[in-house]
Design a protein around this motif. Structure first.
Motif, PDB file in Angstrom:
ATOM      1  N   ALA A  27     -55.848  12.247  55.652  1.00 10.62           N
ATOM      2  CA  ALA A  27     -56.109  11.212  54.642  1.00 10.62           C
ATOM      3  C   ALA A  27     -56.718   9.993  55.323  1.00 10.62           C
ATOM      4  CB  ALA A  27     -54.816  10.844  53.932  1.00 10.62           C
ATOM      5  N   GLN A  28     -57.739   9.438  54.690  1.00  8.89           N
ATOM      6  CA  GLN A  28     -58.421   8.267  55.232  1.00  8.89           C
ATOM      7  C   GLN A  28     -58.727   7.274  54.117  1.00  8.89           C
ATOM      8  OE1 GLN A  28     -61.845  10.169  57.086  1.00  8.89           O
ATOM      9  NE2 GLN A  28     -60.857  10.021  59.082  1.00  8.89           N
ATOM     10  N   TRP A  29     -58.693   6.008  54.484  1.00 14.09           N
ATOM     11  CA  TRP A  29     -59.009   4.924  53.570  1.00 14.09           C
ATOM     12  C   TRP A  29     -60.020   4.005  54.234  1.00 14.09           C
ATOM     13  CZ3 TRP A  29     -54.309   7.051  54.462  1.00 14.09           C
ATOM     14  CH2 TRP A  29     -53.613   7.567  53.353  1.00 14.09           C
ATOM     15  N   CYS A  30     -60.805   3.330  53.435  1.00 15.89           N
ATOM     16  CA  CYS A  30     -61.794   2.373  53.914  1.00 15.89           C
ATOM     17  C   CYS A  30     -61.236   0.974  53.646  1.00 15.89           C
ATOM     18  CB  CYS A  30     -63.107   2.589  53.158  1.00 15.89           C
ATOM     19  SG  CYS A  30     -64.422   1.430  53.590  1.00 15.89           S
ATOM     20  N   VAL A  31     -61.108   0.174  54.680  1.00 11.37           N
ATOM     21  CA  VAL A  31     -60.524  -1.162  54.530  1.00 11.37           C
ATOM     22  C   VAL A  31     -61.394  -2.214  55.203  1.00 11.37           C
ATOM     23  CG1 VAL A  31     -58.144  -0.337  54.324  1.00 11.37           C
ATOM     24  CG2 VAL A  31     -59.073  -0.864  56.582  1.00 11.37           C
ATOM     25  N   ALA A  32     -61.218  -3.440  54.763  1.00 15.74           N
ATOM     26  CA  ALA A  32     -61.964  -4.572  55.315  1.00 15.74           C
ATOM     27  C   ALA A  32     -61.464  -4.902  56.713  1.00 15.74           C
ATOM     28  CB  ALA A  32     -61.814  -5.791  54.410  1.00 15.74           C
ATOM     29  N   ASP A  33     -62.388  -5.337  57.544  1.00 16.16           N
ATOM     30  CA  ASP A  33     -62.066  -5.799  58.891  1.00 16.16           C
ATOM     31  C   ASP A  33     -61.726  -7.283  58.807  1.00 16.16           C
ATOM     32  OD1 ASP A  33     -61.950  -6.577  61.541  1.00 16.16           O
ATOM     33  OD2 ASP A  33     -63.832  -5.591  62.101  1.00 16.16           O
ATOM     34  N   ALA A  34     -60.488  -7.612  59.127  1.00 14.37           N
ATOM     35  CA  ALA A  34     -60.038  -9.008  59.043  1.00 14.37           C
ATOM     36  C   ALA A  34     -60.812  -9.927  59.995  1.00 14.37           C
ATOM     37  CB  ALA A  34     -58.543  -9.096  59.344  1.00 14.37           C
ATOM     38  N   GLN A  35     -61.508  -9.350  60.977  1.00 14.93           N
ATOM     39  CA  GLN A  35     -62.287 -10.144  61.928  1.00 14.93           C
ATOM     40  C   GLN A  35     -63.713 -10.410  61.441  1.00 14.93           C
ATOM     41  OE1 GLN A  35     -60.626 -11.397  64.599  1.00 14.93           O
ATOM     42  NE2 GLN A  35     -58.906 -10.355  63.613  1.00 14.93           N
ATOM     43  N   ALA A  36     -64.098  -9.783  60.345  1.00  9.19           N
ATOM     44  CA  ALA A  36     -65.456  -9.973  59.817  1.00  9.19           C
ATOM     45  C   ALA A  36     -65.599 -11.385  59.239  1.00  9.19           C
ATOM     46  CB  ALA A  36     -65.753  -8.931  58.743  1.00  9.19           C
ATOM     47  N   PRO A  37     -66.775 -11.968  59.349  1.00 12.52           N
ATOM     48  CA  PRO A  37     -66.993 -13.305  58.770  1.00 12.52           C
ATOM     49  C   PRO A  37     -66.787 -13.286  57.253  1.00 12.52           C
ATOM     50  CG  PRO A  37     -68.789 -12.711  60.256  1.00 12.52           C
ATOM     51  CD  PRO A  37     -67.960 -11.479  60.059  1.00 12.52           C
ATOM     52  N   GLN A  42     -67.386 -11.449  51.607  1.00 10.24           N
ATOM     53  CA  GLN A  42     -67.605 -11.829  50.211  1.00 10.24           C
ATOM     54  C   GLN A  42     -68.841 -11.141  49.643  1.00 10.24           C
ATOM     55  OE1 GLN A  42     -65.461 -14.012  48.230  1.00 10.24           O
ATOM     56  NE2 GLN A  42     -66.606 -12.753  46.778  1.00 10.24           N
ATOM     57  N   GLY A  43     -69.901 -11.107  50.414  1.00  6.46           N
ATOM     58  CA  GLY A  43     -71.123 -10.442  49.954  1.00  6.46           C
ATOM     59  C   GLY A  43     -70.910  -8.957  49.722  1.00  6.46           C
ATOM     60  N   ALA A  44     -70.174  -8.307  50.628  1.00  6.03           N
ATOM     61  CA  ALA A  44     -69.903  -6.877  50.480  1.00  6.03           C
ATOM     62  C   ALA A  44     -68.964  -6.615  49.306  1.00  6.03           C
ATOM     63  CB  ALA A  44     -69.311  -6.328  51.783  1.00  6.03           C
ATOM     64  N   LEU A  45     -67.977  -7.490  49.119  1.00 11.23           N
ATOM     65  CA  LEU A  45     -67.069  -7.378  47.967  1.00 11.23           C
ATOM     66  C   LEU A  45     -67.855  -7.525  46.668  1.00 11.23           C
ATOM     67  CD1 LEU A  45     -64.271  -7.367  46.530  1.00 11.23           C
ATOM     68  CD2 LEU A  45     -64.124  -9.811  47.064  1.00 11.23           C
ATOM     69  N   ASP A  46     -68.726  -8.525  46.606  1.00 14.55           N
ATOM     70  CA  ASP A  46     -69.546  -8.736  45.409  1.00 14.55           C
ATOM     71  C   ASP A  46     -70.424  -7.517  45.133  1.00 14.55           C
ATOM     72  OD1 ASP A  46     -68.422 -11.255  45.182  1.00 14.55           O
ATOM     73  OD2 ASP A  46     -70.166 -12.306  46.019  1.00 14.55           O
ATOM     74  N   SER A  92     -71.041   5.484  52.883  1.00 16.44           N
ATOM     75  CA  SER A  92     -70.339   5.187  54.131  1.00 16.44           C
ATOM     76  C   SER A  92     -69.337   4.056  53.925  1.00 16.44           C
ATOM     77  CB  SER A  92     -71.333   4.787  55.223  1.00 16.44           C
ATOM     78  OG  SER A  92     -71.869   3.507  54.935  1.00 16.44           O
ATOM     79  N   CYS A  93     -68.475   3.915  54.887  1.00 17.35           N
ATOM     80  CA  CYS A  93     -67.516   2.806  54.919  1.00 17.35           C
ATOM     81  C   CYS A  93     -68.020   1.825  55.969  1.00 17.35           C
ATOM     82  CB  CYS A  93     -66.114   3.336  55.262  1.00 17.35           C
ATOM     83  SG  CYS A  93     -64.888   2.027  55.479  1.00 17.35           S
ATOM     84  N   HIS A  94     -69.129   1.167  55.666  1.00 14.34           N
ATOM     85  CA  HIS A  94     -69.739   0.267  56.643  1.00 14.34           C
ATOM     86  C   HIS A  94     -69.725  -1.171  56.153  1.00 14.34           C
ATOM     87  CE1 HIS A  94     -73.018  -1.574  59.039  1.00 14.34           C
ATOM     88  NE2 HIS A  94     -72.383  -0.931  59.989  1.00 14.34           N
ATOM     89  N   PHE A  95     -70.308  -1.405  54.991  1.00 14.19           N
ATOM     90  CA  PHE A  95     -70.320  -2.722  54.357  1.00 14.19           C
ATOM     91  C   PHE A  95     -70.731  -3.833  55.331  1.00 14.19           C
ATOM     92  CE2 PHE A  95     -67.537  -0.103  51.765  1.00 14.19           C
ATOM     93  CZ  PHE A  95     -68.051  -0.337  50.493  1.00 14.19           C
ATOM     94  N   ASN A  96     -71.918  -3.668  55.926  1.00 11.98           N
ATOM     95  CA  ASN A  96     -72.442  -4.658  56.885  1.00 11.98           C
ATOM     96  C   ASN A  96     -71.489  -4.889  58.050  1.00 11.98           C
ATOM     97  OD1 ASN A  96     -74.994  -5.235  56.020  1.00 11.98           O
ATOM     98  ND2 ASN A  96     -74.416  -7.037  54.829  1.00 11.98           N
ATOM     99  N   ALA A  97     -70.869  -3.837  58.521  1.00 13.17           N
ATOM    100  CA  ALA A  97     -69.911  -3.876  59.639  1.00 13.17           C
ATOM    101  C   ALA A  97     -68.653  -4.678  59.299  1.00 13.17           C
ATOM    102  CB  ALA A  97     -70.561  -4.408  60.915  1.00 13.17           C
ATOM    103  N   ALA A  98     -68.351  -4.787  58.004  1.00 13.92           N
ATOM    104  CA  ALA A  98     -67.166  -5.538  57.572  1.00 13.92           C
ATOM    105  C   ALA A  98     -66.008  -4.624  57.216  1.00 13.92           C
ATOM    106  CB  ALA A  98     -67.522  -6.422  56.374  1.00 13.92           C
ATOM    107  N   ALA A  99     -66.157  -3.313  57.449  1.00 13.79           N
ATOM    108  CA  ALA A  99     -65.108  -2.366  57.058  1.00 13.79           C
ATOM    109  C   ALA A  99     -64.988  -1.259  58.094  1.00 13.79           C
ATOM    110  CB  ALA A  99     -65.430  -1.768  55.696  1.00 13.79           C
ATOM    111  N   PHE A 100     -63.879  -0.572  58.032  1.00 17.73           N
ATOM    112  CA  PHE A 100     -63.661   0.574  58.916  1.00 17.73           C
ATOM    113  C   PHE A 100     -62.728   1.558  58.230  1.00 17.73           C
ATOM    114  CE2 PHE A 100     -60.422  -2.527  59.928  1.00 17.73           C
ATOM    115  CZ  PHE A 100     -59.259  -1.786  60.057  1.00 17.73           C
ATOM    116  N   ILE A 101     -62.689   2.777  58.749  1.00 17.29           N
ATOM    117  CA  ILE A 101     -61.829   3.824  58.208  1.00 17.29           C
ATOM    118  C   ILE A 101     -60.506   3.825  58.961  1.00 17.29           C
ATOM    119  CG2 ILE A 101     -61.557   6.331  57.975  1.00 17.29           C
ATOM    120  CD1 ILE A 101     -64.591   6.449  57.495  1.00 17.29           C
TER     121      ILE A 101
END
Length: 117
Positions: A27-37, A42-46, A92-101
């Motif tokens: 099982a895998q989930w895609c989550v935001a990287d807390a270190q991302a600007p 916000q742009g990826a969330l939008d 992908s789970c990339h979101f401008n390098a703001a996310a990871f699996i």
């Protein structure tokens, strides 16, 4: 080679085979990287909740995933719902390098992060 060693070797081979055959089913989930600007998050969330057409209703006020009311928590939910819904079409789970699996279920309290095979 003694019978005891053969049993150990057979057990090892069976265990190794089981691990290899289930490797892609984790099982895998895609989550935001807390270190991302914040602006990247916000742009990826939008994008995920807008043009990406993710169902972000659960992170709206008075819904199960609104709390904690943080950018990282909301982005994680949105990224995951988008990725789970679209990964079989090549998303992908990339979101401008703001996310990871992750293989750690990020669900919390009454907020369920979906997982699809």
């Amino acid at each position: 080679m003694g019978i005891h060693r053969i049993h150990i070797l057979v057990a090892f081979v069976l265990l190794l085979n089981a691990l290899i055959s289930t490797e892609g089913n984790q099982a895998q989930w895609c989550v935001a990287d807390a270190q991302a600007p914040a602006d990247i998050l916000q742009g990826a969330l939008d994008w995920a909740c807008g043009p990406g057409r993710a169902d972000c209703s659960a992170i709206q006020g008075n819904h199960p995933c609104f709390l904690p009311n943080t950018l990282v928590a909301h982005a994680s939910y949105a990224f995951n719902i988008y990725w789970q819904s679209n990964k079989h079409q090549g998303a992908s789970c990339h979101f401008n390098a703001a996310a990871f699996i992750t293989e750690s279920n990020p669900s919390h309290d009454g907020c369920q992060f979906v997982f699809t095979q």
